[in-house]
Motif scaffolding. Structure first.
Motif, PDB file in Angstrom:
ATOM      1  N   VAL A 108       0.838  -1.204   0.000  1.00  0.00           N
ATOM      2  CA  VAL A 108       0.000   0.000   0.000  1.00  0.00           C
ATOM      3  C   VAL A 108       0.874   1.254   0.000  1.00  0.00           C
ATOM      4  N   VAL A 109       1.894   1.281   0.847  1.00  0.00           N
ATOM      5  CA  VAL A 109       2.771   2.454   0.922  1.00  0.00           C
ATOM      6  C   VAL A 109       3.506   2.661  -0.398  1.00  0.00           C
ATOM      7  N   SER A 110       3.983   1.577  -0.991  1.00  0.00           N
ATOM      8  CA  SER A 110       4.716   1.674  -2.245  1.00  0.00           C
ATOM      9  C   SER A 110       3.830   2.189  -3.378  1.00  0.00           C
ATOM     10  N   VAL A 111       2.623   1.688  -3.463  1.00  0.00           N
ATOM     11  CA  VAL A 111       1.705   2.127  -4.524  1.00  0.00           C
ATOM     12  C   VAL A 111       1.293   3.580  -4.305  1.00  0.00           C
ATOM     13  N   ARG A 112       1.041   3.963  -3.064  1.00  0.00           N
ATOM     14  CA  ARG A 112       0.685   5.360  -2.779  1.00  0.00           C
ATOM     15  C   ARG A 112       1.825   6.307  -3.137  1.00  0.00           C
ATOM     16  N   ARG A 113       3.055   5.898  -2.828  1.00  0.00           N
ATOM     17  CA  ARG A 113       4.216   6.731  -3.144  1.00  0.00           C
ATOM     18  C   ARG A 113       4.348   6.905  -4.651  1.00  0.00           C
ATOM     19  N   GLU A 114       4.183   5.832  -5.397  1.00  0.00           N
ATOM     20  CA  GLU A 114       4.281   5.912  -6.857  1.00  0.00           C
ATOM     21  C   GLU A 114       3.148   6.747  -7.432  1.00  0.00           C
ATOM     22  N   ALA A 115       1.948   6.612  -6.889  1.00  0.00           N
ATOM     23  CA  ALA A 115       0.822   7.409  -7.368  1.00  0.00           C
ATOM     24  C   ALA A 115       1.050   8.895  -7.104  1.00  0.00           C
ATOM     25  N   ALA A 116       1.627   9.224  -5.962  1.00  0.00           N
ATOM     26  CA  ALA A 116       1.908  10.625  -5.645  1.00  0.00           C
ATOM     27  C   ALA A 116       2.952  11.196  -6.594  1.00  0.00           C
ATOM     28  N   VAL A 117       3.942  10.393  -6.938  1.00  0.00           N
ATOM     29  CA  VAL A 117       4.971  10.841  -7.884  1.00  0.00           C
ATOM     30  C   VAL A 117       4.342  11.102  -9.242  1.00  0.00           C
ATOM     31  N   ARG A 118       3.477  10.212  -9.683  1.00  0.00           N
ATOM     32  CA  ARG A 118       2.837  10.380 -10.989  1.00  0.00           C
ATOM     33  C   ARG A 118       1.888  11.577 -10.995  1.00  0.00           C
ATOM     34  N   ARG A 119       1.152  11.796  -9.878  1.00  0.00           N
ATOM     35  CA  ARG A 119       0.242  12.926  -9.797  1.00  0.00           C
ATOM     36  C   ARG A 119       0.982  14.253  -9.775  1.00  0.00           C
ATOM     37  N   ALA A 120       2.187  14.248  -9.232  1.00  0.00           N
ATOM     38  CA  ALA A 120       2.975  15.476  -9.130  1.00  0.00           C
ATOM     39  C   ALA A 120       3.542  15.885 -10.484  1.00  0.00           C
ATOM     40  N   GLY A 121       3.421  15.030 -11.474  1.00  0.00           N
ATOM     41  CA  GLY A 121       3.865  15.378 -12.811  1.00  0.00           C
ATOM     42  C   GLY A 121       5.303  15.013 -13.106  1.00  0.00           C
ATOM     43  N   VAL A 122       5.928  14.272 -12.226  1.00  0.00           N
ATOM     44  CA  VAL A 122       7.288  13.828 -12.495  1.00  0.00           C
ATOM     45  C   VAL A 122       7.206  12.773 -13.582  1.00  0.00           C
ATOM     46  N   GLU A 123       8.025  12.922 -14.604  1.00  0.00           N
ATOM     47  CA  GLU A 123       7.922  12.032 -15.765  1.00  0.00           C
ATOM     48  C   GLU A 123       8.193  10.579 -15.403  1.00  0.00           C
ATOM     49  N   SER A 124       9.275  10.327 -14.692  1.00  0.00           N
ATOM     50  CA  SER A 124       9.567   8.963 -14.281  1.00  0.00           C
ATOM     51  C   SER A 124      10.440   8.999 -13.043  1.00  0.00           C
ATOM     52  N   PRO A 125      10.287   8.010 -12.172  1.00  0.00           N
ATOM     53  CA  PRO A 125      11.130   7.980 -10.989  1.00  0.00           C
ATOM     54  C   PRO A 125      12.583   7.701 -11.384  1.00  0.00           C
ATOM     55  N   PRO A 126      13.527   8.033 -10.530  1.00  0.00           N
ATOM     56  CA  PRO A 126      14.931   7.797 -10.874  1.00  0.00           C
ATOM     57  C   PRO A 126      15.216   6.316 -11.053  1.00  0.00           C
ATOM     58  N   ASP A 127      16.149   6.022 -11.928  1.00  0.00           N
ATOM     59  CA  ASP A 127      16.520   4.642 -12.207  1.00  0.00           C
ATOM     60  C   ASP A 127      17.424   4.131 -11.097  1.00  0.00           C
ATOM     61  N   LEU A 128      16.889   3.223 -10.277  1.00  0.00           N
ATOM     62  CA  LEU A 128      17.655   2.671  -9.168  1.00  0.00           C
ATOM     63  C   LEU A 128      18.147   1.268  -9.460  1.00  0.00           C
ATOM     64  N   THR A 129      18.132   0.886 -10.732  1.00  0.00           N
ATOM     65  CA  THR A 129      18.547  -0.472 -11.062  1.00  0.00           C
ATOM     66  C   THR A 129      20.068  -0.594 -11.180  1.00  0.00           C
ATOM     67  N   GLU A 130      20.768   0.514 -11.225  1.00  0.00           N
ATOM     68  CA  GLU A 130      22.220   0.480 -11.310  1.00  0.00           C
ATOM     69  C   GLU A 130      22.808   0.250  -9.930  1.00  0.00           C
ATOM     70  N   LEU A 131      23.870  -0.488  -9.881  1.00  0.00           N
ATOM     71  CA  LEU A 131      24.537  -0.722  -8.606  1.00  0.00           C
ATOM     72  C   LEU A 131      25.116   0.595  -8.090  1.00  0.00           C
ATOM     73  N   PRO A 132      25.005   0.828  -6.800  1.00  0.00           N
ATOM     74  CA  PRO A 132      25.486   2.098  -6.270  1.00  0.00           C
ATOM     75  C   PRO A 132      27.000   2.225  -6.252  1.00  0.00           C
ATOM     76  N   PHE A 133      27.723   1.132  -6.416  1.00  0.00           N
ATOM     77  CA  PHE A 133      29.182   1.175  -6.316  1.00  0.00           C
ATOM     78  C   PHE A 133      29.869   1.049  -7.659  1.00  0.00           C
ATOM     79  N   GLU A 134      29.173   1.352  -8.739  1.00  0.00           N
ATOM     80  CA  GLU A 134      29.802   1.277 -10.055  1.00  0.00           C
ATOM     81  C   GLU A 134      30.663   2.472 -10.321  1.00  0.00           C
TER      82      GLU A 134
END
Length: 82
Positions: A56-82
């Protein structure tokens, strides 16, 4: 070294995916369930409730991001230590 990096990238994508907060929530829920189950409390109910709350929290957070007009959330699929 490339194969090790690819292997680490696979597991990071598989376990963390798009939402690292949800992954941490599941790990915490598993830990709390294990601690409670170690005692005399029957804790089978905790993990399904925690996963539902995390969803529920995850879906609400994503819905809020989409409603705010942000085109896409940041890409977190990259390893942080690259």
């Amino acid at each position: 070294m490339t194969r090790i990096r690819q292997f680490a990238q696979f597991w990071y994508d598989f376990l963390v995916g798009d939402d690292w907060r949800a992954a941490i929530g599941v790990v915490v829920a598993l830990g709390v369930t294990a601690l409670l189950a170690d005692g005399t409390l029957n804790a089978w109910w905790l993990l399904p409730l925690a996963v539902a709350a995390i969803l529920v929290v995850s879906v609400r957070r994503e819905a809020a991001v989409r409603r705010a007009g942000v085109e896409s959330p940041p890409d977190l699929t990259e390893l942080p230590f690259e």
